[in-house]
Every structure is written in C-alpha cells, then in structure tokens.
Design a protein around this motif. Structure first.
Motif, PDB file in Angstrom:
ATOM      1  N   ASP A 153       0.581  -1.560  -0.334  1.00 19.38           N
ATOM      2  CA  ASP A 153      -0.330  -0.033   0.265  1.00 19.38           C
ATOM      3  C   ASP A 153       1.159   1.077   0.097  1.00 19.38           C
ATOM      4  O   ASP A 153       2.212   1.835   0.826  1.00 19.38           O
ATOM      5  CB  ASP A 153      -0.614  -0.071   1.377  1.00 19.38           C
ATOM      6  N   CYS A 154       0.360   2.576  -1.036  1.00 24.79           N
ATOM      7  CA  CYS A 154       1.520   3.392  -0.908  1.00 24.79           C
ATOM      8  C   CYS A 154       0.739   4.331   0.292  1.00 24.79           C
ATOM      9  O   CYS A 154      -0.176   3.712   1.558  1.00 24.79           O
ATOM     10  CB  CYS A 154       0.337   4.435  -1.539  1.00 24.79           C
ATOM     11  N   GLU A 155       2.000   4.958   1.289  1.00 30.21           N
ATOM     12  CA  GLU A 155       1.859   4.731   2.339  1.00 30.21           C
ATOM     13  C   GLU A 155       2.566   6.697   2.706  1.00 30.21           C
ATOM     14  O   GLU A 155       3.856   6.849   2.162  1.00 30.21           O
ATOM     15  CB  GLU A 155       2.452   4.214   3.383  1.00 30.21           C
ATOM     16  N   ASN A 164      -1.623   4.947  -5.661  1.00 25.56           N
ATOM     17  CA  ASN A 164      -0.295   5.789  -5.185  1.00 25.56           C
ATOM     18  C   ASN A 164      -1.092   7.003  -4.729  1.00 25.56           C
ATOM     19  O   ASN A 164      -0.024   8.046  -4.818  1.00 25.56           O
ATOM     20  CB  ASN A 164       0.302   5.522  -6.331  1.00 25.56           C
ATOM     21  N   THR A 165      -2.195   7.516  -5.689  1.00 29.80           N
ATOM     22  CA  THR A 165      -2.665   8.335  -4.655  1.00 29.80           C
ATOM     23  C   THR A 165      -3.604   8.041  -3.740  1.00 29.80           C
ATOM     24  O   THR A 165      -4.628   7.191  -3.506  1.00 29.80           O
ATOM     25  CB  THR A 165      -3.376   8.600  -5.848  1.00 29.80           C
ATOM     26  N   ALA A 209       2.193   9.380  -4.678  1.00 30.11           N
ATOM     27  CA  ALA A 209       3.016   8.851  -4.065  1.00 30.11           C
ATOM     28  C   ALA A 209       3.782   8.378  -6.128  1.00 30.11           C
ATOM     29  O   ALA A 209       3.558   7.630  -6.432  1.00 30.11           O
ATOM     30  CB  ALA A 209       3.460   8.252  -2.999  1.00 30.11           C
ATOM     31  N   THR A 210       5.080   8.812  -6.447  1.00 33.81           N
ATOM     32  CA  THR A 210       5.431   8.115  -7.506  1.00 33.81           C
ATOM     33  C   THR A 210       6.788   7.580  -7.087  1.00 33.81           C
ATOM     34  O   THR A 210       7.193   6.981  -7.777  1.00 33.81           O
ATOM     35  CB  THR A 210       5.828   9.193  -8.209  1.00 33.81           C
ATOM     36  N   ALA A 211       7.795   7.476  -6.068  1.00 32.06           N
ATOM     37  CA  ALA A 211       9.032   7.291  -5.439  1.00 32.06           C
ATOM     38  C   ALA A 211       9.178   7.298  -3.774  1.00 32.06           C
ATOM     39  O   ALA A 211       8.167   8.320  -3.564  1.00 32.06           O
ATOM     40  CB  ALA A 211      10.011   8.055  -5.832  1.00 32.06           C
ATOM     41  N   GLU A 212       9.303   6.391  -3.585  1.00 30.14           N
ATOM     42  CA  GLU A 212       9.923   5.842  -2.403  1.00 30.14           C
ATOM     43  C   GLU A 212      10.938   6.706  -1.840  1.00 30.14           C
ATOM     44  O   GLU A 212      11.782   7.473  -2.796  1.00 30.14           O
ATOM     45  CB  GLU A 212      10.641   4.954  -2.278  1.00 30.14           C
ATOM     46  N   THR A 213      10.687   7.798  -0.686  1.00 26.32           N
ATOM     47  CA  THR A 213      11.392   9.004  -0.311  1.00 26.32           C
ATOM     48  C   THR A 213      12.599   8.537   0.978  1.00 26.32           C
ATOM     49  O   THR A 213      13.612   8.970   0.877  1.00 26.32           O
ATOM     50  CB  THR A 213      10.987  10.090  -0.143  1.00 26.32           C
ATOM     51  N   ASN A 224      15.115  13.113   4.205  1.00 26.36           N
ATOM     52  CA  ASN A 224      14.162  12.715   2.739  1.00 26.36           C
ATOM     53  C   ASN A 224      12.771  13.427   2.353  1.00 26.36           C
ATOM     54  O   ASN A 224      12.784  13.044   2.292  1.00 26.36           O
ATOM     55  CB  ASN A 224      14.489  11.233   2.110  1.00 26.36           C
ATOM     56  N   ALA A 225      12.442  14.246   3.145  1.00 26.51           N
ATOM     57  CA  ALA A 225      11.089  15.109   3.804  1.00 26.51           C
ATOM     58  C   ALA A 225      11.048  16.045   2.365  1.00 26.51           C
ATOM     59  O   ALA A 225      11.471  16.485   1.606  1.00 26.51           O
ATOM     60  CB  ALA A 225      11.421  16.288   4.851  1.00 26.51           C
ATOM     61  N   ILE A 226       9.377  15.918   1.817  1.00 31.25           N
ATOM     62  CA  ILE A 226       8.992  16.179   0.417  1.00 31.25           C
ATOM     63  C   ILE A 226       8.429  17.900   0.795  1.00 31.25           C
ATOM     64  O   ILE A 226       7.110  17.453   2.467  1.00 31.25           O
ATOM     65  CB  ILE A 226       8.560  15.345  -0.621  1.00 31.25           C
TER      66      ILE A 226
END
Length: 186
Positions: free
Chosen positions: A17-19, A32-33, A43-47, A53-55
């Motif tokens: 699952d996207c988290e 992923n939305t 979410a398009t990539a793991e950070t 790594n914060a966005i």
C-alpha cells in the motif's frame, strides 16, 4: 516461457500500500494516490525515512472559487425566498370566484386566462405553512455558530440582508455580500 537462466534473474515483488506521512499523520491507500481534505497527493517514488528525505508540499487557497460558490448559493437562496415571499404577499383575489362554463363562454380566452391567473397567484396568500417555511429558512441563515470561543454568523463575513425599510418589496430575506460589484445595493 522463461528458461532456467531467466528464472534465476526474475524476482517476485509483492505490492504494498502507498503510505505517506503528512504533518506527523500517516495515510495509506491501495493505490498510489491519497486524498487528504480534498487535496490529491500521488506518490511516485519512495523517499525513505528522516528529515533529509522530506518533501515539501505547498498549496494555495482559491479564494475566487470559494467566493463564487458562496455567491451562487446566496443567489439560489435569494431566488427561492423572494418567490415564496412574493407568493405569500400576493394581492387578494377577493371577488374573483372560479368561472362557470357560461361565464367563460362570454369572455375571450385572454380574459379567462387573466381571471384564472389572478386566482392562482393568490392561492398561497398568507398561507401559514409557507410562512413557517420562510421563517425556518430565515432563522437557519441568521443563526450564529460558536467556534473556538468566538461567535460567527454570515454578517461576520460581510454577508447580510438589507434593512427592512430599504429592501425592495418581497426581498426582505435576500442576502447581499458587501462590496459585490454585481449588486447595486452593496
């Protein structure tokens, strides 16, 4: 079909699952939305973990869209209330009884239509149910709400009715937005 050497290279990855973590709160979704308070985040990539790594996501309030929605709601509300007020305050049809067939025969079609319209227009004159409905709607719109120890009503935001004596006939319940360039009254 894969041969033996290809099978060694192939790796099966189970989907996850996207988290995302937003302001300390974790949100999950099977796609992923993720939607948070009307904001869609894809979410398009793991950070990874940690502040490095914060966005950062910034949003902007669309004030014009909010204003337009409020104005549209008030326009529709005003139309309904003005129509009900007009029906409630209609002129009396005293002396206008339904026409008999003989009376209709002596009148032109236009005269019959005008006669019947006069009666129909006054059907809700001083109707108690209509008055109760208008009163209930008006009370709901003028109600104040307490938020964080402060009381707010529409007038707190520059939305109010005109004074009773300056409002046009059958528009006493109409709301106006202070500074509305389309409204000659404000």
């Amino acid at each position: 079909e894969l041969d033996a050497s290809d099978k060694k290279k192939a790796t099966k990855l189970d989907g996850k699952d996207c988290e995302i973590k937003l302001n300390g709160v974790t949100f999950k979704n099977s796609t992923n939305t993720i939607s948070v308070n009307g904001l869609s985040i894809t979410a398009t990539a793991e950070t990874g973990d940690g502040d490095s790594n914060a966005i950062s996501i910034s949003t902007e309030t669309d004030s014009q869209a909010i204003y337009d929605k409020i104005k549209d709601f008030l326009t529709q509300y005003n139309n309904v209330m003005n129509e009900m007020s007009s029906l409630y305050n209609a002129a009396s049809s005293k002396g206008y009884e339904p026409l008999t067939d003989d009376e209709k025969a002596e009148m032109s079609d236009k005269e019959v239509e005008q006669w019947e319209t006069k009666i129909k227009d006054s059907l809700l004159r001083h109707d108690s149910t209509l008055n109760t409905l208008m009163s209930t709607m008006s009370t709901a719109m003028s109600k104040a709400f307490d938020i964080g120890g402060r009381s707010y009503s529409l007038s707190s935001f520059g939305i109010s009715t005109l004074s009773y004596f300056s409002a046009p006939e059958n528009e006493k319940y109409s709301y106006h937005i202070d500074g509305d360039e389309d409204d000659e009254n404000t």
